[in-house]
Design a protein around this motif. Sequence first.
Motif, PDB file in Angstrom:
ATOM      1  N   ARG A 146       0.824  -1.203   0.000  1.00  0.00           N
ATOM      2  CA  ARG A 146       0.000   0.000   0.000  1.00  0.00           C
ATOM      3  C   ARG A 146       0.864   1.262   0.000  1.00  0.00           C
ATOM      4  O   ARG A 146       0.615   2.202  -0.762  1.00  0.00           O
ATOM      5  N   VAL A 147       1.880   1.276   0.834  1.00  0.00           N
ATOM      6  CA  VAL A 147       2.762   2.444   0.883  1.00  0.00           C
ATOM      7  C   VAL A 147       3.507   2.609  -0.427  1.00  0.00           C
ATOM      8  O   VAL A 147       3.662   3.727  -0.942  1.00  0.00           O
ATOM      9  N   GLU A 148       3.966   1.504  -0.994  1.00  0.00           N
ATOM     10  CA  GLU A 148       4.682   1.575  -2.273  1.00  0.00           C
ATOM     11  C   GLU A 148       3.783   2.137  -3.365  1.00  0.00           C
ATOM     12  O   GLU A 148       4.214   2.964  -4.180  1.00  0.00           O
ATOM     13  N   ALA A 149       2.526   1.713  -3.389  1.00  0.00           N
ATOM     14  CA  ALA A 149       1.595   2.201  -4.399  1.00  0.00           C
ATOM     15  C   ALA A 149       1.330   3.695  -4.213  1.00  0.00           C
ATOM     16  O   ALA A 149       1.293   4.455  -5.187  1.00  0.00           O
ATOM     17  N   MET A 150       1.146   4.127  -2.978  1.00  0.00           N
ATOM     18  CA  MET A 150       0.866   5.541  -2.735  1.00  0.00           C
ATOM     19  C   MET A 150       2.080   6.417  -3.032  1.00  0.00           C
ATOM     20  O   MET A 150       1.949   7.568  -3.449  1.00  0.00           O
ATOM     21  N   ALA A 151       3.293   5.872  -2.834  1.00  0.00           N
ATOM     22  CA  ALA A 151       4.515   6.649  -3.038  1.00  0.00           C
ATOM     23  C   ALA A 151       4.957   6.691  -4.493  1.00  0.00           C
ATOM     24  O   ALA A 151       5.818   7.504  -4.845  1.00  0.00           O
ATOM     25  N   SER A 152       4.393   5.855  -5.352  1.00  0.00           N
ATOM     26  CA  SER A 152       4.805   5.819  -6.754  1.00  0.00           C
ATOM     27  C   SER A 152       4.468   7.139  -7.444  1.00  0.00           C
ATOM     28  O   SER A 152       3.650   7.925  -6.956  1.00  0.00           O
ATOM     29  N   GLY A 153       5.085   7.368  -8.593  1.00  0.00           N
ATOM     30  CA  GLY A 153       4.928   8.637  -9.293  1.00  0.00           C
ATOM     31  C   GLY A 153       3.506   8.986  -9.657  1.00  0.00           C
ATOM     32  O   GLY A 153       3.159  10.168  -9.756  1.00  0.00           O
ATOM     33  N   ARG A 250      11.684   5.545   6.413  1.00  0.00           N
ATOM     34  CA  ARG A 250      12.026   5.688   4.999  1.00  0.00           C
ATOM     35  C   ARG A 250      11.793   7.118   4.504  1.00  0.00           C
ATOM     36  O   ARG A 250      12.515   7.606   3.634  1.00  0.00           O
ATOM     37  N   PHE A 251      10.790   7.791   5.044  1.00  0.00           N
ATOM     38  CA  PHE A 251      10.397   9.105   4.524  1.00  0.00           C
ATOM     39  C   PHE A 251      10.818  10.263   5.432  1.00  0.00           C
ATOM     40  O   PHE A 251      10.407  11.399   5.205  1.00  0.00           O
ATOM     41  N   GLU A 252      11.639   9.990   6.427  1.00  0.00           N
ATOM     42  CA  GLU A 252      11.951  11.013   7.422  1.00  0.00           C
ATOM     43  C   GLU A 252      12.683  12.220   6.841  1.00  0.00           C
ATOM     44  O   GLU A 252      12.584  13.325   7.372  1.00  0.00           O
ATOM     45  N   ASN A 253      13.426  12.031   5.746  1.00  0.00           N
ATOM     46  CA  ASN A 253      14.252  13.106   5.196  1.00  0.00           C
ATOM     47  C   ASN A 253      13.702  13.677   3.901  1.00  0.00           C
ATOM     48  O   ASN A 253      14.448  14.283   3.115  1.00  0.00           O
TER      49      ASN A 253
END
Length: 270
Positions: A146-153, A250-253
């Motif tokens: 789910r996170v991978e899908a939401m983070a995709s371009g 993974r998204f902290e930065n």
Amino acid sequence: MRPIHFISGLPRSGSTLLAALLRQNPRFHAHMSSPLAGMVDALLGEMSGRNELSVFISDEQRRRVLRGMFAGYYGPEFPAEVIFDTSRIWCSKLPVLSELFPDFKIIACVRQLSWIMDSAERAIRKNALRPSFMLNFQTGSTVYNRVEAMASGDGLVGYSYNGLKEAFYGEHAQHLMLLQYETLVRDPAGAMAAIYDFIGAPPFRHDFDNVQFDVGEYDERTGMPGLHAVGRKVAAPDRSTVLPLDIFRRFENEAFWLNAQANIRGVQVV
């Protein structure tokens, strides 16, 4: 046309709360996402070279058609003096908006990506019996999928994030202000004062203890009851993440707007 401004930015970052607060001012109209951004895309496509008759359409006609669509949509049933239209797409449309409304402003709501993913995952789990439109109603996934899908371009978060960067670093960045979710919920008075100053509007006294906004019917129809629910009192949530720590970290930065040296256009970050 009346002055028109735009609310955009990242999902789950306070745009609904911002609209609810702006609506307290009787001079303003604001709401959750409207269909106008998609309609602009559709009209641009129909007036492009893919339509052989577009040879008869000048750029000035394109401007009039698109401005006319805004004027028609926000007709007499919207008596407010100033319009705020909301869509995550607007950050990727600054060149178009600059052609249509030279004096427009765009308020982009931002938030740490880790907490955006956390908020989206909470909403999905809360409605576990209803597959989510946020994932194209797919079932059988894990939190990692789910996170991978939401983070995709082209995903819910990834597309908005890329559009935000395009606006932030682009040549039309003078129209842009970034409003951090953390500021909005911890210092709502300061956040609203900055917005009024940015758009050049006279101050207004907002009631941060009595916020009213109801789109429950829309949320029910999309299968995500409570997705756009706004608490009556503006307050910062106090909670721990539901995400596995490797995803959260993974998204902290990724909050590029906090890097003052990278703010080459001098965008105001509140």
